[in-house]
Design a protein around this motif. Structure first.
Motif, PDB file in Angstrom:
ATOM      1  N   THR A   1      76.470  -1.334  28.048  1.00  0.00           N
ATOM      2  CA  THR A   1      77.568  -0.406  27.116  1.00  0.00           C
ATOM      3  C   THR A   1      76.609   0.416  26.296  1.00  0.00           C
ATOM      4  OG1 THR A   1      77.146  -2.457  25.533  1.00  0.00           O
ATOM      5  CG2 THR A   1      79.093  -2.526  27.058  1.00  0.00           C
ATOM      6  N   ALA A   2      76.905   1.775  26.305  1.00  0.00           N
ATOM      7  CA  ALA A   2      76.255   2.630  25.740  1.00  0.00           C
ATOM      8  C   ALA A   2      77.425   3.376  24.825  1.00  0.00           C
ATOM      9  CB  ALA A   2      75.542   3.802  26.707  1.00  0.00           C
ATOM     10  N   ASN A   3      77.031   3.599  23.354  1.00  0.00           N
ATOM     11  CA  ASN A   3      77.842   4.786  22.627  1.00  0.00           C
ATOM     12  C   ASN A   3      77.509   5.525  22.556  1.00  0.00           C
ATOM     13  OD1 ASN A   3      79.312   2.028  21.749  1.00  0.00           O
ATOM     14  ND2 ASN A   3      77.606   1.273  20.787  1.00  0.00           N
ATOM     15  N   LEU A   4      78.236   6.857  22.867  1.00  0.00           N
ATOM     16  CA  LEU A   4      77.872   8.140  23.084  1.00  0.00           C
ATOM     17  C   LEU A   4      78.807   8.824  22.029  1.00  0.00           C
ATOM     18  CD1 LEU A   4      78.345   9.200  26.919  1.00  0.00           C
ATOM     19  CD2 LEU A   4      76.529   8.242  25.592  1.00  0.00           C
ATOM     20  N   GLN A   5      78.037  10.174  21.324  1.00  0.00           N
ATOM     21  CA  GLN A   5      78.452  10.780  20.388  1.00  0.00           C
ATOM     22  C   GLN A   5      79.803  11.442  20.738  1.00  0.00           C
ATOM     23  OE1 GLN A   5      75.804  13.262  18.017  1.00  0.00           O
ATOM     24  NE2 GLN A   5      74.295  11.727  18.161  1.00  0.00           N
ATOM     25  N   GLU A   6      80.648  11.869  19.978  1.00  0.00           N
ATOM     26  CA  GLU A   6      82.051  12.473  20.304  1.00  0.00           C
ATOM     27  C   GLU A   6      81.741  13.784  20.855  1.00  0.00           C
ATOM     28  OE1 GLU A   6      84.721  12.956  17.243  1.00  0.00           O
ATOM     29  OE2 GLU A   6      83.070  12.922  15.631  1.00  0.00           O
ATOM     30  N   THR A   7      80.468  14.383  20.457  1.00  0.00           N
ATOM     31  CA  THR A   7      80.201  15.717  21.078  1.00  0.00           C
ATOM     32  C   THR A   7      79.662  15.725  22.357  1.00  0.00           C
ATOM     33  OG1 THR A   7      78.239  15.498  19.768  1.00  0.00           O
ATOM     34  CG2 THR A   7      79.874  16.648  18.639  1.00  0.00           C
ATOM     35  N   GLU A   8      79.554  14.549  22.797  1.00  0.00           N
ATOM     36  CA  GLU A   8      78.795  14.343  24.176  1.00  0.00           C
ATOM     37  C   GLU A   8      79.642  13.728  25.301  1.00  0.00           C
ATOM     38  OE1 GLU A   8      74.382  13.239  22.773  1.00  0.00           O
ATOM     39  OE2 GLU A   8      75.841  11.524  22.977  1.00  0.00           O
ATOM     40  N   ILE A   9      80.892  13.251  24.954  1.00  0.00           N
ATOM     41  CA  ILE A   9      81.681  12.485  25.549  1.00  0.00           C
ATOM     42  C   ILE A   9      82.307  13.212  26.789  1.00  0.00           C
ATOM     43  CG2 ILE A   9      83.875  12.596  24.503  1.00  0.00           C
ATOM     44  CD1 ILE A   9      82.461   9.516  26.181  1.00  0.00           C
ATOM     45  N   ALA A  10      82.353  14.850  26.483  1.00  0.00           N
ATOM     46  CA  ALA A  10      83.168  15.703  27.366  1.00  0.00           C
ATOM     47  C   ALA A  10      82.117  15.828  28.764  1.00  0.00           C
ATOM     48  CB  ALA A  10      83.434  16.968  26.812  1.00  0.00           C
ATOM     49  N   ASP A  11      80.980  15.527  28.611  1.00  0.00           N
ATOM     50  CA  ASP A  11      80.018  15.751  29.476  1.00  0.00           C
ATOM     51  C   ASP A  11      79.827  14.426  30.474  1.00  0.00           C
ATOM     52  OD1 ASP A  11      79.494  18.548  29.125  1.00  0.00           O
ATOM     53  OD2 ASP A  11      78.049  17.859  27.456  1.00  0.00           O
ATOM     54  N   ALA A  12      80.347  13.270  29.984  1.00  0.00           N
ATOM     55  CA  ALA A  12      80.395  12.004  30.730  1.00  0.00           C
ATOM     56  C   ALA A  12      81.507  12.039  31.762  1.00  0.00           C
ATOM     57  CB  ALA A  12      80.259  10.985  29.795  1.00  0.00           C
ATOM     58  N   LYS A  13      81.222  11.682  32.910  1.00  0.00           N
ATOM     59  CA  LYS A  13      82.229  11.495  33.947  1.00  0.00           C
ATOM     60  C   LYS A  13      81.887  10.356  34.649  1.00  0.00           C
ATOM     61  CE  LYS A  13      83.841  15.802  33.129  1.00  0.00           C
ATOM     62  NZ  LYS A  13      83.211  16.139  32.274  1.00  0.00           N
ATOM     63  N   ILE A  14      83.162   9.653  34.958  1.00  0.00           N
ATOM     64  CA  ILE A  14      83.109   8.563  35.793  1.00  0.00           C
ATOM     65  C   ILE A  14      82.227   8.691  37.266  1.00  0.00           C
ATOM     66  CG2 ILE A  14      84.414   6.461  36.943  1.00  0.00           C
ATOM     67  CD1 ILE A  14      86.359   6.634  34.828  1.00  0.00           C
ATOM     68  N   GLY A  15      81.408   7.756  37.645  1.00  0.00           N
ATOM     69  CA  GLY A  15      80.665   8.164  38.511  1.00  0.00           C
ATOM     70  C   GLY A  15      79.281   8.710  38.264  1.00  0.00           C
ATOM     71  N   ASN A  16      79.047   9.400  37.235  1.00  0.00           N
ATOM     72  CA  ASN A  16      77.837  10.044  36.806  1.00  0.00           C
ATOM     73  C   ASN A  16      76.729   9.030  37.042  1.00  0.00           C
ATOM     74  OD1 ASN A  16      79.351  12.159  36.354  1.00  0.00           O
ATOM     75  ND2 ASN A  16      78.529  12.792  34.469  1.00  0.00           N
ATOM     76  N   LYS A  17      75.657   9.396  37.655  1.00  0.00           N
ATOM     77  CA  LYS A  17      74.304   8.880  37.723  1.00  0.00           C
ATOM     78  C   LYS A  17      73.726   8.293  36.526  1.00  0.00           C
ATOM     79  CE  LYS A  17      70.015   8.186  40.506  1.00  0.00           C
ATOM     80  NZ  LYS A  17      69.191   8.901  41.243  1.00  0.00           N
ATOM     81  N   VAL A  18      73.195   7.247  36.441  1.00  0.00           N
ATOM     82  CA  VAL A  18      72.440   6.839  34.920  1.00  0.00           C
ATOM     83  C   VAL A  18      71.285   6.227  35.251  1.00  0.00           C
ATOM     84  CG1 VAL A  18      72.733   5.537  32.917  1.00  0.00           C
ATOM     85  CG2 VAL A  18      74.980   6.450  34.118  1.00  0.00           C
ATOM     86  N   THR A  19      70.213   6.520  34.452  1.00  0.00           N
ATOM     87  CA  THR A  19      69.083   5.818  34.615  1.00  0.00           C
ATOM     88  C   THR A  19      68.882   5.058  33.453  1.00  0.00           C
ATOM     89  OG1 THR A  19      67.890   7.760  35.580  1.00  0.00           O
ATOM     90  CG2 THR A  19      66.335   6.299  34.588  1.00  0.00           C
ATOM     91  N   ILE A  20      68.199   3.770  33.394  1.00  0.00           N
ATOM     92  CA  ILE A  20      68.678   2.971  32.452  1.00  0.00           C
ATOM     93  C   ILE A  20      67.028   2.336  32.274  1.00  0.00           C
ATOM     94  CG2 ILE A  20      69.415   0.442  31.680  1.00  0.00           C
ATOM     95  CD1 ILE A  20      71.541   1.128  34.035  1.00  0.00           C
ATOM     96  N   LYS A  21      66.578   2.371  30.889  1.00  0.00           N
ATOM     97  CA  LYS A  21      65.345   1.600  30.679  1.00  0.00           C
ATOM     98  C   LYS A  21      65.692   0.567  29.767  1.00  0.00           C
ATOM     99  CE  LYS A  21      61.659   3.252  31.363  1.00  0.00           C
ATOM    100  NZ  LYS A  21      60.533   3.212  32.257  1.00  0.00           N
ATOM    101  N   VAL A  22      65.017  -0.665  29.864  1.00  0.00           N
ATOM    102  CA  VAL A  22      65.358  -2.008  29.097  1.00  0.00           C
ATOM    103  C   VAL A  22      64.214  -2.134  28.507  1.00  0.00           C
ATOM    104  CG1 VAL A  22      66.017  -4.395  29.334  1.00  0.00           C
ATOM    105  CG2 VAL A  22      66.942  -2.784  30.835  1.00  0.00           C
ATOM    106  N   ASP A  23      64.418  -2.286  27.240  1.00  0.00           N
ATOM    107  CA  ASP A  23      63.058  -2.644  26.317  1.00  0.00           C
ATOM    108  C   ASP A  23      62.185  -3.593  26.735  1.00  0.00           C
ATOM    109  OD1 ASP A  23      64.330  -0.466  25.048  1.00  0.00           O
ATOM    110  OD2 ASP A  23      64.465  -1.435  22.976  1.00  0.00           O
TER     111      ASP A  23
END
Length: 217
Positions: A128-150
């Motif tokens: 679960t990631a929390n995006l700023q409202e100014t960024e959400i328009a660029d997020a689309k279902i299916g977009n590839k994500v790179t995840i780094k776990v601490d």
């Protein structure tokens, strides 16, 4: 003269370095959405008892996995009528999972209104990631994500945007955000995004681990 040349050379290097850094940052910002406000998550299930009584048996410790239909434990319930013998009721798993917390104590009284354990399917975790409202328009279902776990800084885990939230985090808050004082300060809102995980890369992921995500636009 020589000193002046050295100073000019150093300034030129700094300017070039700053320009290159700025160009790189702009390129990354134009291609990706980055946030450190992300965590590994899972669908947690509270496990209760079918009736009030004494917990006389519990078959799984924290970390143990079980299948749907497995008997997790047994409760001895005493009917209201004093002459009626006690009844044994099974605590049956309604779906597969892993015990991640156990709060019960054998031979103590339990109630169906209180969870004695918590479980999660550790094979179906997500981010679960929390995006700023100014960024959400660029997020689309299916977009590839790179995840780094601490917890595993050297591992590169990939995933995809699975679901975009239909409200900001503040809209789900139990506390009212209304302002009766007349003063107003705009605060950037954050919208939750669910990200599926393609593969754990052999790492032991558990709910709650901090993560950083980079979402392709």
């Amino acid at each position: 003269m020589k000193k002046k040349i050295i100073i000019l050379t150093v300034l030129a290097i700094i300017l070039l370095g700053g320009g290159a850094g700025g160009t790189y940052y702009f390129a990354m910002a134009s291609k990706y959405i980055n946030t450190e406000d992300a965590k590994i998550a899972g669908d947690l299930r509270a496990i209760g008892t079918p009736g009030a009584g004494k917990l006389i048996e519990w078959n799984y410790k924290e970390g143990d996995s079980f299948k749907k239909g497995d008997i997790l434990g047994m409760v001895e319930t005493t009917p209201a009528r004093g002459n009626t013998p006690a009844i044994l009721q099974e605590i049956i798993a309604v779906e597969e999972g892993t015990i991640i917390q156990f709060n019960g104590v054998k031979d103590q009284m339990v109630s169906p209104t209180s969870a004695i354990a918590m479980s999660a399917n550790l094979d179906k975790l997500y981010v679960t990631a929390n995006l700023q409202e100014t960024e959400i328009a660029d997020a689309k279902i299916g977009n590839k994500v790179t995840i780094k776990v601490d917890a595993y800084p050297d591992a590169v885990i990939t995933g995809h945007v699975e679901r975009l939230g239909l409200g900001t985090n503040s809209s789900f808050s139990l506390l009212s955000s209304s302002n009766a004082s007349g003063n107003f300060t705009k605060v950037i809102q954050r919208i939750p995004v669910k990200i599926s995980i393609d593969s754990y890369q052999g790492k032991r992921l558990v709910p709650g681990l901090n993560a950083t995500v980079k979402i392709e636009k």
